[in-house]
Design a protein around this motif. Sequence first.
Motif, PDB file in Angstrom:
ATOM      1  N   ALA A  11       7.483 -17.989  11.549  1.00  0.00           N
ATOM      2  CA  ALA A  11       6.569 -16.870  11.778  1.00  0.00           C
ATOM      3  C   ALA A  11       6.432 -16.078  10.483  1.00  0.00           C
ATOM      4  N   GLU A  12       5.223 -15.572  10.242  1.00  0.00           N
ATOM      5  CA  GLU A  12       4.957 -14.698   9.096  1.00  0.00           C
ATOM      6  C   GLU A  12       4.345 -13.398   9.612  1.00  0.00           C
ATOM      7  N   VAL A  13       4.921 -12.275   9.234  1.00  0.00           N
ATOM      8  CA  VAL A  13       4.428 -10.957   9.638  1.00  0.00           C
ATOM      9  C   VAL A  13       4.294 -10.090   8.388  1.00  0.00           C
ATOM     10  N   SER A  14       3.531  -9.021   8.489  1.00  0.00           N
ATOM     11  CA  SER A  14       3.321  -8.130   7.351  1.00  0.00           C
ATOM     12  C   SER A  14       3.237  -6.690   7.829  1.00  0.00           C
ATOM     13  N   ALA A  15       3.462  -5.758   6.887  1.00  0.00           N
ATOM     14  CA  ALA A  15       3.407  -4.330   7.206  1.00  0.00           C
ATOM     15  C   ALA A  15       2.932  -3.563   5.983  1.00  0.00           C
ATOM     16  N   ASP A  16       2.014  -2.617   6.205  1.00  0.00           N
ATOM     17  CA  ASP A  16       1.561  -1.746   5.128  1.00  0.00           C
ATOM     18  C   ASP A  16       2.668  -0.770   4.753  1.00  0.00           C
ATOM     19  N   PRO A  17       2.652  -0.243   3.526  1.00  0.00           N
ATOM     20  CA  PRO A  17       3.654   0.776   3.165  1.00  0.00           C
ATOM     21  C   PRO A  17       3.538   1.987   4.076  1.00  0.00           C
ATOM     22  N   ASP A  18       4.667   2.614   4.371  1.00  0.00           N
ATOM     23  CA  ASP A  18       4.660   3.763   5.266  1.00  0.00           C
ATOM     24  C   ASP A  18       4.898   5.096   4.546  1.00  0.00           C
ATOM     25  N   ARG A  19       5.035   5.045   3.228  1.00  0.00           N
ATOM     26  CA  ARG A  19       5.225   6.265   2.449  1.00  0.00           C
ATOM     27  C   ARG A  19       4.438   6.175   1.130  1.00  0.00           C
ATOM     28  N   ALA A  20       4.070   7.356   0.620  1.00  0.00           N
ATOM     29  CA  ALA A  20       3.426   7.459  -0.701  1.00  0.00           C
ATOM     30  C   ALA A  20       3.946   8.719  -1.372  1.00  0.00           C
ATOM     31  N   GLN A  21       4.126   8.636  -2.674  1.00  0.00           N
ATOM     32  CA  GLN A  21       4.623   9.793  -3.422  1.00  0.00           C
ATOM     33  C   GLN A  21       3.669  10.129  -4.564  1.00  0.00           C
ATOM     34  N   VAL A  22       3.368  11.418  -4.681  1.00  0.00           N
ATOM     35  CA  VAL A  22       2.483  11.918  -5.728  1.00  0.00           C
ATOM     36  C   VAL A  22       3.215  13.011  -6.491  1.00  0.00           C
ATOM     37  N   ALA A  23       3.099  13.002  -7.812  1.00  0.00           N
ATOM     38  CA  ALA A  23       3.721  14.024  -8.655  1.00  0.00           C
ATOM     39  C   ALA A  23       2.630  14.903  -9.277  1.00  0.00           C
ATOM     40  N   VAL A  24       2.776  16.220  -9.135  1.00  0.00           N
ATOM     41  CA  VAL A  24       1.850  17.193  -9.727  1.00  0.00           C
ATOM     42  C   VAL A  24       2.611  17.935 -10.821  1.00  0.00           C
ATOM     43  N   ARG A  25       2.137  17.859 -12.062  1.00  0.00           N
ATOM     44  CA  ARG A  25       2.834  18.460 -13.199  1.00  0.00           C
ATOM     45  C   ARG A  25       2.022  19.638 -13.760  1.00  0.00           C
ATOM     46  N   VAL A  26       2.720  20.737 -13.962  1.00  0.00           N
ATOM     47  CA  VAL A  26       2.124  21.957 -14.502  1.00  0.00           C
ATOM     48  C   VAL A  26       2.917  22.351 -15.738  1.00  0.00           C
ATOM     49  N   PHE A  86       3.031   3.831  -3.608  1.00  0.00           N
ATOM     50  CA  PHE A  86       3.278   3.457  -2.215  1.00  0.00           C
ATOM     51  C   PHE A  86       4.563   2.644  -2.115  1.00  0.00           C
ATOM     52  N   TYR A  87       5.300   2.877  -1.033  1.00  0.00           N
ATOM     53  CA  TYR A  87       6.556   2.149  -0.852  1.00  0.00           C
ATOM     54  C   TYR A  87       6.929   2.095   0.631  1.00  0.00           C
ATOM     55  N   HIS A  88       7.976   1.306   0.922  1.00  0.00           N
ATOM     56  CA  HIS A  88       8.476   1.130   2.285  1.00  0.00           C
ATOM     57  C   HIS A  88       9.843   1.801   2.411  1.00  0.00           C
ATOM     58  N   THR A  89      10.069   2.473   3.516  1.00  0.00           N
ATOM     59  CA  THR A  89      11.390   3.020   3.800  1.00  0.00           C
ATOM     60  C   THR A  89      12.307   1.882   4.255  1.00  0.00           C
ATOM     61  N   PRO A  90      13.633   2.041   4.087  1.00  0.00           N
ATOM     62  CA  PRO A  90      14.559   0.979   4.523  1.00  0.00           C
ATOM     63  C   PRO A  90      14.394   0.614   5.997  1.00  0.00           C
ATOM     64  N   GLN A 119      -0.453  -9.934  -2.377  1.00  0.00           N
ATOM     65  CA  GLN A 119      -0.970 -11.262  -2.126  1.00  0.00           C
ATOM     66  C   GLN A 119      -0.282 -12.268  -3.024  1.00  0.00           C
ATOM     67  N   ILE A 120      -0.268 -13.519  -2.579  1.00  0.00           N
ATOM     68  CA  ILE A 120       0.408 -14.571  -3.349  1.00  0.00           C
ATOM     69  C   ILE A 120      -0.260 -14.783  -4.702  1.00  0.00           C
ATOM     70  N   ASP A 121      -1.589 -14.697  -4.759  1.00  0.00           N
ATOM     71  CA  ASP A 121      -2.336 -14.944  -5.993  1.00  0.00           C
ATOM     72  C   ASP A 121      -2.834 -13.640  -6.611  1.00  0.00           C
ATOM     73  N   SER A 168      -1.652  -4.162  -2.302  1.00  0.00           N
ATOM     74  CA  SER A 168      -0.685  -4.780  -3.209  1.00  0.00           C
ATOM     75  C   SER A 168       0.749  -4.397  -2.866  1.00  0.00           C
ATOM     76  N   ALA A 169       0.932  -3.278  -2.140  1.00  0.00           N
ATOM     77  CA  ALA A 169       2.267  -2.849  -1.725  1.00  0.00           C
ATOM     78  C   ALA A 169       2.621  -3.326  -0.320  1.00  0.00           C
ATOM     79  N   THR A 170       1.713  -4.059   0.317  1.00  0.00           N
ATOM     80  CA  THR A 170       1.989  -4.575   1.659  1.00  0.00           C
ATOM     81  C   THR A 170       3.123  -5.599   1.606  1.00  0.00           C
ATOM     82  N   LEU A 171       4.073  -5.453   2.505  1.00  0.00           N
ATOM     83  CA  LEU A 171       5.244  -6.324   2.516  1.00  0.00           C
ATOM     84  C   LEU A 171       5.055  -7.449   3.526  1.00  0.00           C
ATOM     85  N   HIS A 172       5.361  -8.676   3.101  1.00  0.00           N
ATOM     86  CA  HIS A 172       5.269  -9.858   3.961  1.00  0.00           C
ATOM     87  C   HIS A 172       6.665 -10.441   4.162  1.00  0.00           C
TER      88      HIS A 172
END
Length: 260
Positions: A59-74, A160-164, A214-216, A235-239
């Motif tokens: 079986a092959e399953v996939s999941a989109d990232p569930d977190r994103a982080q943005v940095a604002v610099r002043v 974008f990233y995945h939590t444990p 993706q593989i390619d 591109s951050a989707t985990l398979h």
Amino acid sequence: MSLQQAPSSRVFVELVPWADRGQENSLVSGRETLPGIRRPFSSAQSQTTTREVHVSGTAEVSADPDRAQVAVRVSSTKAAAAEAKKSVYRRLDYITQSLQQQGLQAENVTVTKDFRRVENAYHMEAEVCITFTEFVKMQNICNFLVEKLDRSVVISPPQFYHTPGSVENLRRKACLVAVENAWRKAQEVCNLVGQTIGKPLLIKEEETKEWEGQIDDHQSSRLSSSLTVHQKIKSATLHAVSKVFITLEVKGKEKKKKHL
């Protein structure tokens, strides 16, 4: 990362019980059996012998990232220390208040500050790291800050990233779906030969694989700075792939009793 093509499924069905291999060359009733030939069990032995079906499933399953982080610099550089601090704090307060008004929780916002002397001036810099779980809200907030603040405020592209927990759930799902596929295959095999499956005797996960994107997608990874938000999520989707091997008991179909 390339994915090797899964090998063809292996199916082994044992429907006819035979004597123990250790007895193949033993003497039976005063006569020696021929090497390599196994005699059938007696009817009493057949009733206690477990017939089995061996099946593999993938079986092959996939999941989109569930977190994103943005940095604002002043940042600000002034001849007077108080002026540098005032300039940064004024914009920093505006950013934090805007985030609160948008409903972001305090635990998802981290602020760091750095103050140092540069030649004959003072440099003040602050960074606001924001963790998002809703990507549409993230885009709206970033667009709002870009519109309201000057060029001295720099907003980094989202990471974008995945939590444990998300990764572990994906691995578990891949294994469960592979077992379900193998179970369904065993049912179809037994139905084909007029049998039914019984209880599971062995369930073993033989192989697992994981990769992002993706593989390619090698060319896109080299141009990550030019990707859109949708492409970055893709591109951050985990398979995850899982391959299992199961052994199930085989039973004969029960004959319906005729009622007179």
